[in-house]
Design a protein around this motif. Sequence first.
Motif, PDB file in Angstrom:
ATOM      1  N   CYS A 309       0.821  -1.212   0.000  1.00 53.10           N
ATOM      2  CA  CYS A 309       0.000   0.000   0.000  1.00 53.10           C
ATOM      3  C   CYS A 309       0.856   1.263   0.000  1.00 53.10           C
ATOM      4  CB  CYS A 309      -0.951  -0.003   1.196  1.00 53.10           C
ATOM      5  SG  CYS A 309      -2.397  -1.066   0.990  1.00 53.10           S
ATOM      6  N   LEU A 310       1.982   1.238   0.673  1.00 52.78           N
ATOM      7  CA  LEU A 310       2.854   2.411   0.695  1.00 52.78           C
ATOM      8  C   LEU A 310       3.399   2.678  -0.702  1.00 52.78           C
ATOM      9  CD1 LEU A 310       4.330   4.660   2.141  1.00 52.78           C
ATOM     10  CD2 LEU A 310       6.053   2.997   2.891  1.00 52.78           C
ATOM     11  N   ARG A 311       3.795   1.623  -1.404  1.00 55.50           N
ATOM     12  CA  ARG A 311       4.255   1.785  -2.789  1.00 55.50           C
ATOM     13  C   ARG A 311       3.147   2.361  -3.667  1.00 55.50           C
ATOM     14  NH1 ARG A 311       3.036  -1.432  -6.869  1.00 55.50           N
ATOM     15  NH2 ARG A 311       2.527  -3.236  -5.549  1.00 55.50           N
ATOM     16  N   LEU A 312       1.936   1.867  -3.500  1.00 55.02           N
ATOM     17  CA  LEU A 312       0.808   2.341  -4.307  1.00 55.02           C
ATOM     18  C   LEU A 312       0.555   3.828  -4.075  1.00 55.02           C
ATOM     19  CD1 LEU A 312      -1.634  -0.681  -3.844  1.00 55.02           C
ATOM     20  CD2 LEU A 312      -0.311  -0.102  -5.897  1.00 55.02           C
ATOM     21  N   ALA A 313       0.730   4.275  -2.852  1.00 58.61           N
ATOM     22  CA  ALA A 313       0.518   5.698  -2.548  1.00 58.61           C
ATOM     23  C   ALA A 313       1.574   6.564  -3.226  1.00 58.61           C
ATOM     24  CB  ALA A 313       0.529   5.915  -1.037  1.00 58.61           C
ATOM     25  N   PHE A 314       2.824   6.144  -3.182  1.00 61.87           N
ATOM     26  CA  PHE A 314       3.870   6.891  -3.886  1.00 61.87           C
ATOM     27  C   PHE A 314       3.577   6.940  -5.378  1.00 61.87           C
ATOM     28  CE2 PHE A 314       6.780   6.477  -0.180  1.00 61.87           C
ATOM     29  CZ  PHE A 314       7.350   7.747  -0.203  1.00 61.87           C
ATOM     30  N   GLU A 315       3.112   5.823  -5.943  1.00 61.59           N
ATOM     31  CA  GLU A 315       2.800   5.778  -7.372  1.00 61.59           C
ATOM     32  C   GLU A 315       1.626   6.695  -7.704  1.00 61.59           C
ATOM     33  OE1 GLU A 315       2.190   1.657  -8.254  1.00 61.59           O
ATOM     34  OE2 GLU A 315       4.321   1.152  -8.053  1.00 61.59           O
ATOM     35  N   ALA A 316       0.620   6.738  -6.837  1.00 63.90           N
ATOM     36  CA  ALA A 316      -0.526   7.616  -7.071  1.00 63.90           C
ATOM     37  C   ALA A 316      -0.113   9.082  -7.009  1.00 63.90           C
ATOM     38  CB  ALA A 316      -1.625   7.329  -6.051  1.00 63.90           C
ATOM     39  N   LEU A 317       0.774   9.412  -6.076  1.00 63.93           N
ATOM     40  CA  LEU A 317       1.265  10.792  -5.985  1.00 63.93           C
ATOM     41  C   LEU A 317       2.027  11.163  -7.249  1.00 63.93           C
ATOM     42  CD1 LEU A 317       1.783  13.424  -4.482  1.00 63.93           C
ATOM     43  CD2 LEU A 317       3.695  12.306  -3.302  1.00 63.93           C
ATOM     44  N   ALA A 319       1.652   9.856 -10.209  1.00 63.53           N
ATOM     45  CA  ALA A 319       0.712   9.915 -11.337  1.00 63.53           C
ATOM     46  C   ALA A 319      -0.071  11.217 -11.328  1.00 63.53           C
ATOM     47  CB  ALA A 319      -0.231   8.719 -11.298  1.00 63.53           C
ATOM     48  N   GLY A 320      -0.400  11.708 -10.139  1.00 61.16           N
ATOM     49  CA  GLY A 320      -1.088  12.986 -10.009  1.00 61.16           C
ATOM     50  C   GLY A 320      -2.532  12.939 -10.456  1.00 61.16           C
ATOM     51  N   GLY A 321      -3.105  14.118 -10.679  1.00 58.13           N
ATOM     52  CA  GLY A 321      -4.497  14.207 -11.105  1.00 58.13           C
ATOM     53  C   GLY A 321      -5.426  13.547 -10.111  1.00 58.13           C
ATOM     54  N   THR A 322      -6.296  12.692 -10.621  1.00 55.46           N
ATOM     55  CA  THR A 322      -7.294  12.025  -9.778  1.00 55.46           C
ATOM     56  C   THR A 322      -6.781  10.750  -9.126  1.00 55.46           C
ATOM     57  OG1 THR A 322      -8.136  10.906 -11.749  1.00 55.46           O
ATOM     58  CG2 THR A 322      -9.256  12.948 -11.072  1.00 55.46           C
ATOM     59  N   ALA A 323      -5.529  10.343  -9.398  1.00 53.21           N
ATOM     60  CA  ALA A 323      -5.020   9.079  -8.871  1.00 53.21           C
ATOM     61  C   ALA A 323      -5.075   9.007  -7.338  1.00 53.21           C
ATOM     62  CB  ALA A 323      -3.609   8.815  -9.377  1.00 53.21           C
ATOM     63  N   PRO A 324      -4.654  10.053  -6.595  1.00 55.47           N
ATOM     64  CA  PRO A 324      -4.770   9.960  -5.137  1.00 55.47           C
ATOM     65  C   PRO A 324      -6.212   9.806  -4.659  1.00 55.47           C
ATOM     66  CG  PRO A 324      -3.205  11.660  -5.727  1.00 55.47           C
ATOM     67  CD  PRO A 324      -3.893  11.257  -6.993  1.00 55.47           C
ATOM     68  N   ALA A 325      -7.162  10.443  -5.348  1.00 52.52           N
ATOM     69  CA  ALA A 325      -8.572  10.298  -4.971  1.00 52.52           C
ATOM     70  C   ALA A 325      -9.036   8.872  -5.193  1.00 52.52           C
ATOM     71  CB  ALA A 325      -9.439  11.263  -5.784  1.00 52.52           C
ATOM     72  N   VAL A 326      -8.607   8.253  -6.292  1.00 51.58           N
ATOM     73  CA  VAL A 326      -8.959   6.857  -6.577  1.00 51.58           C
ATOM     74  C   VAL A 326      -8.341   5.934  -5.526  1.00 51.58           C
ATOM     75  CG1 VAL A 326      -8.610   4.965  -8.227  1.00 51.58           C
ATOM     76  CG2 VAL A 326      -9.304   7.232  -9.038  1.00 51.58           C
ATOM     77  N   LEU A 327      -7.081   6.186  -5.199  1.00 49.83           N
ATOM     78  CA  LEU A 327      -6.399   5.400  -4.162  1.00 49.83           C
ATOM     79  C   LEU A 327      -7.171   5.448  -2.852  1.00 49.83           C
ATOM     80  CD1 LEU A 327      -3.313   4.231  -3.269  1.00 49.83           C
ATOM     81  CD2 LEU A 327      -3.297   6.471  -2.152  1.00 49.83           C
ATOM     82  N   ASN A 328      -7.536   6.663  -2.432  1.00 51.23           N
ATOM     83  CA  ASN A 328      -8.226   6.829  -1.159  1.00 51.23           C
ATOM     84  C   ASN A 328      -9.591   6.157  -1.158  1.00 51.23           C
ATOM     85  OD1 ASN A 328      -8.610   8.305   1.507  1.00 51.23           O
ATOM     86  ND2 ASN A 328     -10.340   9.071   0.336  1.00 51.23           N
ATOM     87  N   ALA A 329     -10.355   6.336  -2.231  1.00 52.00           N
ATOM     88  CA  ALA A 329     -11.700   5.767  -2.293  1.00 52.00           C
ATOM     89  C   ALA A 329     -11.649   4.241  -2.286  1.00 52.00           C
ATOM     90  CB  ALA A 329     -12.417   6.260  -3.546  1.00 52.00           C
ATOM     91  N   ALA A 330     -10.772   3.664  -3.109  1.00 51.24           N
ATOM     92  CA  ALA A 330     -10.667   2.208  -3.164  1.00 51.24           C
ATOM     93  C   ALA A 330     -10.224   1.648  -1.823  1.00 51.24           C
ATOM     94  CB  ALA A 330      -9.684   1.806  -4.261  1.00 51.24           C
ATOM     95  N   ASN A 331      -9.331   2.350  -1.164  1.00 51.91           N
ATOM     96  CA  ASN A 331      -8.872   1.884   0.143  1.00 51.91           C
ATOM     97  C   ASN A 331     -10.000   1.916   1.176  1.00 51.91           C
ATOM     98  OD1 ASN A 331      -6.662   1.188   2.115  1.00 51.91           O
ATOM     99  ND2 ASN A 331      -7.332   3.132   2.975  1.00 51.91           N
ATOM    100  N   GLU A 332     -10.795   2.985   1.172  1.00 53.09           N
ATOM    101  CA  GLU A 332     -11.903   3.064   2.128  1.00 53.09           C
ATOM    102  C   GLU A 332     -12.880   1.908   1.921  1.00 53.09           C
ATOM    103  OE1 GLU A 332     -13.935   6.747   2.557  1.00 53.09           O
ATOM    104  OE2 GLU A 332     -12.108   7.910   2.877  1.00 53.09           O
ATOM    105  N   VAL A 333     -13.193   1.606   0.668  1.00 56.64           N
ATOM    106  CA  VAL A 333     -14.108   0.502   0.375  1.00 56.64           C
ATOM    107  C   VAL A 333     -13.500  -0.822   0.828  1.00 56.64           C
ATOM    108  CG1 VAL A 333     -15.204  -0.808  -1.492  1.00 56.64           C
ATOM    109  CG2 VAL A 333     -15.262   1.687  -1.525  1.00 56.64           C
TER     110      VAL A 333
END
Length: 391
Positions: A309-317, A319-333
């Motif tokens: 998960c830590l790697r995925l967060a760095f990758e989302a950062l 990637a930028g744009g909506t990627a962090p929002a997607v990361l957060n939403a998928a994680n909450e679910v």
Amino acid sequence: MREVAVLGATGSIGASALDVIARHPSELRASVLAAGRDVPGLVELCRKHRPDHAVIADEGALEALRSGLSEARLDTRAHAGAGAIEALASSDACDTVVAAIVGAAGLPSTLAAARSGKRLLLANKESLVLAGELFMAAAREGGATVVPIDSEHNAIFQCLPDAAARSGLRRIILTASGGPFRGRSRESLADVTVEQAVAHPKWSMGRKISVDSATLMNKGLEVIEAHHLFGVDGGRIDVLVHPQSLVHSLVEFVDGSTLAQLGLPDMRTSLAVGFGWPERIESGVSGLDLLAEGGRLEFEPPDLETFPCLRLAFEALAAGGTAPAVLNAANEVAVDAFLERRIGFLSIPRLVEETLSALPPVSAVSLAALHEADAEARALSGQAIARHQTT
């Protein structure tokens, strides 16, 4: 006298905030208390702190809240719904807001407080993960004072209190306890139970945040948060596992100097900084005795293979744009499904990675675009849960 709105009053951070407030009755007062669904807990807090307003997010619980306040013979006004929380966070009912509503649900009220120029004690990291650029712009335009309450970001805030102090900054180093499963192999985590995942070795936190700590997603979200709060790109943010949880973060400068903030793992310290800054006020937390704590400070790199998960967060950062929002939403679910025992522990990062792969990032030009990405990610990850269902 600071008039304080505590959003998420019945949670662990809310309890810590109210403890600090109660220690300073001539300087601090809880004027607004907000909770999600726990009407009895909210009424009990109103008995103790006598706020002007009490808000329950569940609109169907308004009559229960009114009845509870009436039975307690309190003059506190009852409100219900997310809109009421947002309205009070931006109103004259408070000048200081503790933003401790967990998850994306806390974004509207946190943004409202920022736009209204409040002193904002920010514990809702999802506001920055989901809409960091928009949030920081709102805070600047509204003249808000943002003090992060996560111990790591509060430590950086104390080391870098203003733009002048950030001159010559080379990198930020966030520390992580490693969670309850530090040192274990990925294969050994297949049968992790909910009870094991929420049993954090150092911090007393809510269930969702405790699971995030166990997966290291919490640290990943904090990396994204640090990027927005301090204007540092992901390439200059590192993570070190520090099991004692006494060094809360470090900052390194180009001259070779490194500053760190140390203290016992107790959220009341960060909250006291938020309420009193630039002054220091009593928090109820004792000073740090390194010898009593074992006289040893240990550090090690995070295991990104076992805790992806830590790697995925760095990758989302990156990637930028909506990627962090997607990361957060998928994680909450995914975390909700794990807490409901519908999926296993290792399915959390799998679901997040699948969702990120399925939804390439687009430009986060507006809050509407971010909400759309959030909704798409929740729908997609929710559908994927069936493939990871435990029997």
